[in-house]
Design an enzyme around this catalytic site. Structure first.
Site, PDB file in Angstrom:
ATOM      1  N   GLU A  97       0.825  -1.205   0.000  1.00  0.00           N
ATOM      2  CA  GLU A  97       0.000   0.000   0.000  1.00  0.00           C
ATOM      3  C   GLU A  97       0.863   1.262   0.000  1.00  0.00           C
ATOM      4  OE1 GLU A  97      -3.033   0.177  -0.628  1.00  0.00           O
ATOM      5  OE2 GLU A  97      -3.637  -1.892  -0.392  1.00  0.00           O
ATOM      6  N   TYR A 109      -6.238   6.410   4.249  1.00  0.00           N
ATOM      7  CA  TYR A 109      -6.410   5.386   3.211  1.00  0.00           C
ATOM      8  C   TYR A 109      -5.612   4.118   3.567  1.00  0.00           C
ATOM      9  CZ  TYR A 109      -5.446   2.452  -0.637  1.00  0.00           C
ATOM     10  OH  TYR A 109      -5.292   1.309  -1.375  1.00  0.00           O
ATOM     11  N   ASP A 131      -9.682   6.184  -2.125  1.00  0.00           N
ATOM     12  CA  ASP A 131      -8.528   6.634  -2.907  1.00  0.00           C
ATOM     13  C   ASP A 131      -9.051   7.285  -4.189  1.00  0.00           C
ATOM     14  OD1 ASP A 131      -9.349   4.563  -4.538  1.00  0.00           O
ATOM     15  OD2 ASP A 131      -7.343   3.719  -4.796  1.00  0.00           O
TER      16      ASP A 131
END
Ligand code: SF4
Length: 316
Positions: free
Chosen positions: A36, A124, A142
């Site tokens: 991520e 996020y 996102d």
């Protein structure tokens, strides 16, 4: 179409069509976190190789905490946005502190609220890791999800608060990790910025904006600043360049390269070119001045920014 029907269609589409990405074959929160953080600003196709290198060298937070930040930067070389690598190293140090000293005994925390306390982890990333690794029913937001939301709702300029509320409202809480990934995958592969493939979209029948998808959302205006710099590119008698490490603040923090600043002493040096280089919100124009030095550094031994690599290739 009821919301539930859209959910089941999206999940079925994801199960059938998702790209085979290596971090999708693990439940390990650390490895998911690495993916991520990399994907925040690195394309998936390039991110795969970096992720594999990072996972191989740093399979646990402890492995990274035991290493120097320079080694993390070296592995990150070429992926850009180097502050991510520095924050990741700080994160590993914090995670590996004992819990009675404010750490997490070497294991990533399991909730989005706790993950948010770690360096470099925003809403996020916290939601992505908590939902994918631990199944916490928390929605991710996102750019891909914002685009799908804008088109589904025919809203040209949704605020982050609106997108957040929408994502939380439609979240399939029983399988939040796959749900979040399915929505992001839809934005990345079907509901793309310029060419939405509405005929293949599992959410088409609930989409209010599908007649004119590219009208939603309106492009964000990004103000770009121009920055003019000078760089001295000096080589020693063996052909090694003079390299210095940048400070821990500002652009390309912590990375190595030839000396570079807004004003340098270029007396007696030869101007060999001007390199243009784009950062997220800045366009750099770097004058490169050639000269010699008494002792250089082996470029393969330090973490070079891609700008530094461009500058060095000018001197070859
Ligand atoms: S129908 Fe088209 S515009 Fe709407 S979500 Fe699907 S791909 Fe995007």
């Amino acid at each position: 179409m009821s919301q539930r029907l859209s959910q089941s269609k999206l999940l079925a589409w994801y199960a059938e069509s998702k790209r085979d990405l290596p971090w999708r074959n693990t439940n390990d929160a650390w490895k998911i976190l690495l993916s991520e953080i990399l994907l925040q600003q690195t394309q998936v196709s390039r991110g795969i190789a970096y992720w594999k290198k990072l996972v191989a060298r740093f399979p646990t937070p402890q492995a990274m905490a035991d290493a120097q930040v320079d080694e993390v930067l070296l592995l990150w070389q070429g992926a850009g946005y180097y502050s991510r690598a520095r924050r990741l190293h700080s994160l590993s140090l914090m995670v590996c502190l004992p819990s009675n000293e404010g750490g997490y005994d070497g294991r990533l925390p399991q909730t989005a609220a706790e993950l948010l306390k770690l360096p470099g982890v925003g809403p996020y990333t916290a939601a992505a890791v908590a939902s994918i690794a631990y199944g916490e029913p928390v929605a991710c937001v996102d750019g891909n999800i914002r685009r799908v939301m804008a088109r589904q709702s025919k809203n040209p300029e949704p605020s982050m608060k609106e997108v957040d509320a929408w994502a939380q409202d439609i979240l399939y809480g029983a399988d939040a990790g796959n749900w979040n990934q399915a929505l992001m995958e839809l934005g990345a592969t079907i509901c793309t910025p310029r060419r939405a493939q509405c005929t293949q979209c599992p959410l088409a029948s609930s989409c209010k904006g599908r007649e004119t998808p590219t009208a939603y959302p309106l492009p964000k205006k990004v103000k770009r600043k121009r920055l003019d710099l000078q760089c001295t590119l000096r080589f020693d008698a063996t052909g090694k360049p003079e390299l210095v490490q940048r400070g821990s603040d500002g652009i390309l923090a912590g990375m190595w390269g030839p000396p570079m600043a807004e004003n340098l002493n270029t007396e007696g040096l030869e101007l060999i070119g001007i390199i243009q280089h784009a950062l997220s919100h800045r366009d750099l124009y770097v004058e490169v001045w050639l000269g010699s030095c008494s002792k250089g550094t082996d470029p393969s031994s330090v973490a070079l920014s891609s700008l530094a690599q461009k500058i060095l290739s000018l001197g070859e």
